[in-house]
Motif scaffolding. Structure first.
Motif, PDB file in Angstrom:
ATOM      1  N   LEU A  81     -24.723  77.854  24.909  1.00  0.00           N
ATOM      2  CA  LEU A  81     -25.960  78.380  25.488  1.00  0.00           C
ATOM      3  C   LEU A  81     -25.653  79.181  26.747  1.00  0.00           C
ATOM      4  O   LEU A  81     -26.270  80.223  27.001  1.00  0.00           O
ATOM      5  CB  LEU A  81     -26.917  77.228  25.812  1.00  0.00           C
ATOM      6  CG  LEU A  81     -28.242  77.619  26.470  1.00  0.00           C
ATOM      7  CD1 LEU A  81     -29.036  78.570  25.582  1.00  0.00           C
ATOM      8  CD2 LEU A  81     -29.067  76.374  26.790  1.00  0.00           C
ATOM      9  N   LEU A  82     -24.679  78.732  27.528  1.00  0.00           N
ATOM     10  CA  LEU A  82     -24.303  79.447  28.750  1.00  0.00           C
ATOM     11  C   LEU A  82     -23.826  80.862  28.441  1.00  0.00           C
ATOM     12  O   LEU A  82     -24.241  81.827  29.092  1.00  0.00           O
ATOM     13  CB  LEU A  82     -23.212  78.671  29.492  1.00  0.00           C
ATOM     14  CG  LEU A  82     -22.645  79.334  30.752  1.00  0.00           C
ATOM     15  CD1 LEU A  82     -23.734  79.607  31.778  1.00  0.00           C
ATOM     16  CD2 LEU A  82     -21.540  78.476  31.356  1.00  0.00           C
ATOM     17  N   THR A  87     -27.635  82.022  35.929  1.00  0.00           N
ATOM     18  CA  THR A  87     -27.004  80.770  35.521  1.00  0.00           C
ATOM     19  C   THR A  87     -25.497  80.945  35.621  1.00  0.00           C
ATOM     20  O   THR A  87     -24.926  81.787  34.938  1.00  0.00           O
ATOM     21  CB  THR A  87     -27.403  80.401  34.079  1.00  0.00           C
ATOM     22  OG1 THR A  87     -28.827  80.350  33.993  1.00  0.00           O
ATOM     23  CG2 THR A  87     -26.823  79.057  33.689  1.00  0.00           C
ATOM     24  N   CYS A 107     -24.390  75.510  35.954  1.00  0.00           N
ATOM     25  CA  CYS A 107     -25.041  76.141  34.802  1.00  0.00           C
ATOM     26  C   CYS A 107     -26.319  75.418  34.377  1.00  0.00           C
ATOM     27  O   CYS A 107     -26.792  75.613  33.246  1.00  0.00           O
ATOM     28  CB  CYS A 107     -24.068  76.205  33.623  1.00  0.00           C
ATOM     29  SG  CYS A 107     -23.605  74.568  32.997  1.00  0.00           S
ATOM     30  N   VAL A 165     -29.882  74.424  33.393  1.00  0.00           N
ATOM     31  CA  VAL A 165     -31.116  75.085  32.964  1.00  0.00           C
ATOM     32  C   VAL A 165     -32.068  74.005  32.467  1.00  0.00           C
ATOM     33  O   VAL A 165     -31.691  72.841  32.352  1.00  0.00           O
ATOM     34  CB  VAL A 165     -30.852  76.114  31.840  1.00  0.00           C
ATOM     35  CG1 VAL A 165     -29.930  77.226  32.334  1.00  0.00           C
ATOM     36  CG2 VAL A 165     -30.263  75.443  30.601  1.00  0.00           C
ATOM     37  N   ILE A 199     -34.283  72.804  29.261  1.00  0.00           N
ATOM     38  CA  ILE A 199     -34.523  72.965  27.823  1.00  0.00           C
ATOM     39  C   ILE A 199     -35.699  72.070  27.458  1.00  0.00           C
ATOM     40  O   ILE A 199     -35.598  70.846  27.532  1.00  0.00           O
ATOM     41  CB  ILE A 199     -33.283  72.596  26.993  1.00  0.00           C
ATOM     42  CG1 ILE A 199     -32.085  73.449  27.407  1.00  0.00           C
ATOM     43  CG2 ILE A 199     -33.582  72.763  25.505  1.00  0.00           C
ATOM     44  CD1 ILE A 199     -30.805  73.120  26.657  1.00  0.00           C
ATOM     45  N   ALA A 217     -25.768  74.009  30.545  1.00  0.00           N
ATOM     46  CA  ALA A 217     -25.730  75.002  29.465  1.00  0.00           C
ATOM     47  C   ALA A 217     -24.343  75.184  28.879  1.00  0.00           C
ATOM     48  O   ALA A 217     -24.203  75.657  27.749  1.00  0.00           O
ATOM     49  CB  ALA A 217     -26.262  76.343  29.971  1.00  0.00           C
ATOM     50  N   ILE A 228     -36.501  77.635  26.852  1.00  0.00           N
ATOM     51  CA  ILE A 228     -35.477  77.581  27.890  1.00  0.00           C
ATOM     52  C   ILE A 228     -36.011  78.226  29.162  1.00  0.00           C
ATOM     53  O   ILE A 228     -36.632  79.285  29.113  1.00  0.00           O
ATOM     54  CB  ILE A 228     -34.197  78.319  27.454  1.00  0.00           C
ATOM     55  CG1 ILE A 228     -33.774  77.904  26.045  1.00  0.00           C
ATOM     56  CG2 ILE A 228     -33.088  78.119  28.472  1.00  0.00           C
ATOM     57  CD1 ILE A 228     -33.328  76.487  25.917  1.00  0.00           C
ATOM     58  N   THR A 264     -34.504  79.449  32.904  1.00  0.00           N
ATOM     59  CA  THR A 264     -33.357  79.641  33.788  1.00  0.00           C
ATOM     60  C   THR A 264     -33.872  79.942  35.188  1.00  0.00           C
ATOM     61  O   THR A 264     -35.082  80.033  35.413  1.00  0.00           O
ATOM     62  CB  THR A 264     -32.481  80.811  33.302  1.00  0.00           C
ATOM     63  OG1 THR A 264     -33.176  82.052  33.523  1.00  0.00           O
ATOM     64  CG2 THR A 264     -32.162  80.668  31.816  1.00  0.00           C
TER      65      THR A 264
END
Length: 219
Positions: free
Chosen positions: A86-87, A99, A111, A113, A115, A122, A135, A137
């Motif tokens: 995801l990152l 991020t 990182c 976030v 969800i 992430a 998501i 950020t």
């Protein structure tokens, strides 16, 4: 690249033999001779495919999977490799570079976030696992150009120095309040322990969280 015929290959080899006699090494002769022979008997279509990297393109097309994901209020319909984190999706594909990539092992929290409202590292989760998820950020915290109260509090209390860890710290700080874990300094420190600040701004981070908590403001 022109395909060499066996006759042309023999001519090239003969010239190489002359090169050897004139002082070239036997090892160089064998290397060059092998390459020329291989090219001579390689089908032109295969050479052309290699030049166009068709095998890599086909592999990418077969490996990619559909992903529908909602990020910062915007829906994205994507095709991604199953191994994409995801990152990396956020940073490399969608250019949401707020991020940060720190340790890439889930130990620093840079990182972080949200969800579906839950804070997550992430770097430790695959993008494909979150089909249909929402998501958020650091870029998604501001509202119509106005900073989130936690962002304002971090600025007010000087809760950062180099700033690299700050996005992850802020995302965790917002979650800390929403999760009900900001009732005391010790509780805040415990539930923010997954976010490392190498500059040591922990006291100011706690102050920022306490102010936002006292004001009844959260995400």
């Amino acid at each position: 690249m022109d395909k060499l015929t066996p006759n042309k290959a023999m001519i090239e080899n003969k010239s190489l033999e002359e090169e050897v006699k004139s002082g070239g090494s036997r090892r160089d002769f064998l290397k060059k001779s092998s390459v020329i022979t291989a090219i001579a008997f390689t089908p032109a279509a295969a050479v052309k495919a290699s030049d166009l990297k068709l095998d890599e393109r086909l592999s990418d097309a077969l490996e990619q999977m559909p992903l529908s994901i909602h990020i910062n209020g915007q829906q994205h319909q994507l095709r991604v490799e199953p191994r994409l984190t995801l990152l990396d999706l956020l940073r490399e594909r969608l250019k949401l570079t707020g991020t940060k990539k720190g340790c890439d092992q889930g130990q620093c929290g840079a990182c972080t976030v949200h969800i579906d409202g839950v804070r997550t590292n992430a770097c430790l989760t695959l993008a494909i696992m979150h089909d249909g998820a929402k998501i958020t950020t650091i870029e998604g915290l501001e509202d119509g150009g106005e900073l989130h109260p936690m962002q304002e509090a971090f600025i007010k209390h000087d809760a950062f120095q180099c700033g690299y860890c700050t996005p992850g710290q802020i995302m965790s700080a917002v979650a800390c309040i929403n999760e009900g874990h900001a009732n005391s300094e010790m509780e805040i420190r415990e539930f923010m322990s997954g976010n490392i600040c190498r500059c040591g701004a922990y006291a100011n981070i706690v102050n920022a969280i306490q102010e936002v908590k006292a004001g009844g403001k959260n995400a």
